[in-house]
Scaffold this active site. Structure first.
Site, PDB file in Angstrom:
ATOM      1  CE  LYS A   1      -8.578 -18.353  32.674  1.00 28.23           C
ATOM      2  NZ  LYS A   1      -9.536 -19.358  32.224  1.00 28.23           N
TER       3      LYS A   1
ATOM      4  CD  GLN B   1      -9.437 -23.062  31.410  1.00 23.10           C
ATOM      5  OE1 GLN B   1      -9.199 -22.228  32.279  1.00 23.10           O
ATOM      6  NE2 GLN B   1      -9.765 -22.718  30.173  1.00 23.10           N
TER       7      GLN B   1
ATOM      8  CG  ASP C   1     -15.313 -18.309  34.152  1.00 16.67           C
ATOM      9  OD1 ASP C   1     -14.650 -17.312  33.799  1.00 16.67           O
ATOM     10  OD2 ASP C   1     -14.866 -19.478  34.129  1.00 16.67           O
TER      11      ASP C   1
END
Ligand code: NAP
Length: 297
Positions: A53, A97, A120
């Site tokens: 990422k 994460q 997200d």
């Protein structure tokens, strides 16, 4: 028949070119889109996702701010870091994460992310907005799947779609996106309680496998000509491979090639789209931040 292969890398590159141009134009106006990344612990898969990422950010004109906490970090320490990122004006998107260590309440941490930076799309507020079809950040993998289907020219209006999997991050949001008027599919969601999975799958014009079970979908479960999207990423032992394993999807790819109309490979299908959608959401978050600043100037 041999299915058309949906090249996720190629589609992702096309979209990344658009993202890069948008990020460059924001940077010209003095605002570099920033992604704050929080990693707790040393899980190798998480480490590799995070570095992919960050690499994608660097390649496309976004700045990433990584903070690592040890696996022993407390929930309070993590919440404090999320709060710091919430208030940092150079960070427009926040990524925690997952998975988190077991002693930390994942739901509490996700809910602490300010919805305006929830790139997200996992906070309850964003999920609610998605269900209500209001402006929001869509979860990256499901949004990537829909983008892949649309850009491949697959007819979705009136199509029968079957989603195999009902997780909060893939299956359920996908159900919501596929049923939207802009897609207009009729959606069935399957899970471990589903009786006769094959019968449902065989009715699908669009079949999305997101169960995390290698080879769950065999060729005889696919309707001839269907669009098959394989979200699954499973490690299967392969003594011949460099790491001793290789990645396989949920679909028997070789068998499906002969039956399906379209198919995504694993790797190289949905995976590249997930990170791309994260970049797109972060640039969008930065643009919204700028628009808000303008409104209050
Ligand atoms: P998850 O939380 O484990 O959910 C799996 C879902 O599949 C559950 O709803 C489960 O049903 C269902 N399922 C499992 N076995 C089944 C079976 N035999 N028949 C019918 N349904 C079954 O997994 P996830 O996080 O959604 O991820 C799914 C897969 O996608 C994984 O392989 C993951 O690595 C991959 N993934 C890929 C990307 C990407 O970017 N490419 C991103 C995210 C995830 P129950 O609810 O009844 O247990």
């Amino acid at each position: 028949m041999s299915a058309r292969i949906i090249d996720g890398k190629k589609v992702a590159e096309e979209i990344r070119a658009e993202i890069k141009a948008r990020a460059a134009s924001l940077a010209k106006e003095g605002l570099v889109p920033g992604l704050g990344v929080i990693l707790v612990g040393e899980d190798p898969a998480s480490l590799s996702y995070v570095s992919a990422k960050e690499k994608a950010c660097a390649e496309n004109g976004l700045k990433s701010f990584e903070r690592r906490l040890p696996a022993s970090a407390t929930e309070a320490e993590l919440l404090a870091l999320v709060s710091e990122f919430n208030h940092d004006p150079s960070i427009h998107g926040i990524l925690v994460q997952l998975p988190l260590p077991k002693h930390i309440d994942e739901r509490k941490v996700i809910a602490a992310i300010t919805p305006e930076k929830d790139v997200d799309g996992f906070t309850p507020i964003n999920v609610g907005r998605m269900v209500l079809d209001e402006p929001c950040f869509l979860p990256c993998t499901p949004a990537g799947v829909v983008e892949l289907i649309k850009r491949s020219g697959v007819k979705t209006d009136g199509a029968r779609a079957v989603v195999v999997g009902r997780s909060n991050i893939v299956g359920k949001p996908l159900m919501n996106l596929l049923v939207r008027r802009s897609v207009n599919a009729t959606v069935t969601v399957c899970h471990t309680g589903t009786k006769d999975l094959a019968v449902h799958c065989r009715e699908a014009d669009i079949l999305v496998a997101c169960a995390g079970k290698a080879g769950l979908i065999s060729a005889d479960m696919i309707k001839p000509g269907a669009c098959v999207i394989d979200v699954g990423v499973n490690r299967v032992e392969d003594p011949g491979a460099k790491n001793g394993y290789r990645l396989k999807g949920d679909v028997d790819y070789e068998g499906a090639l002969a039956v399906a109309g379209w198919i995504t490979p694993v790797p190289g299908g949905v995976g590249p789209m997930t990170i791309t959608m994260l970049l797109a959401n972060t640039v969008e978050a930065a643009a919204r931040h700028k628009a808000m600043q303008g409104a209050f100037a």
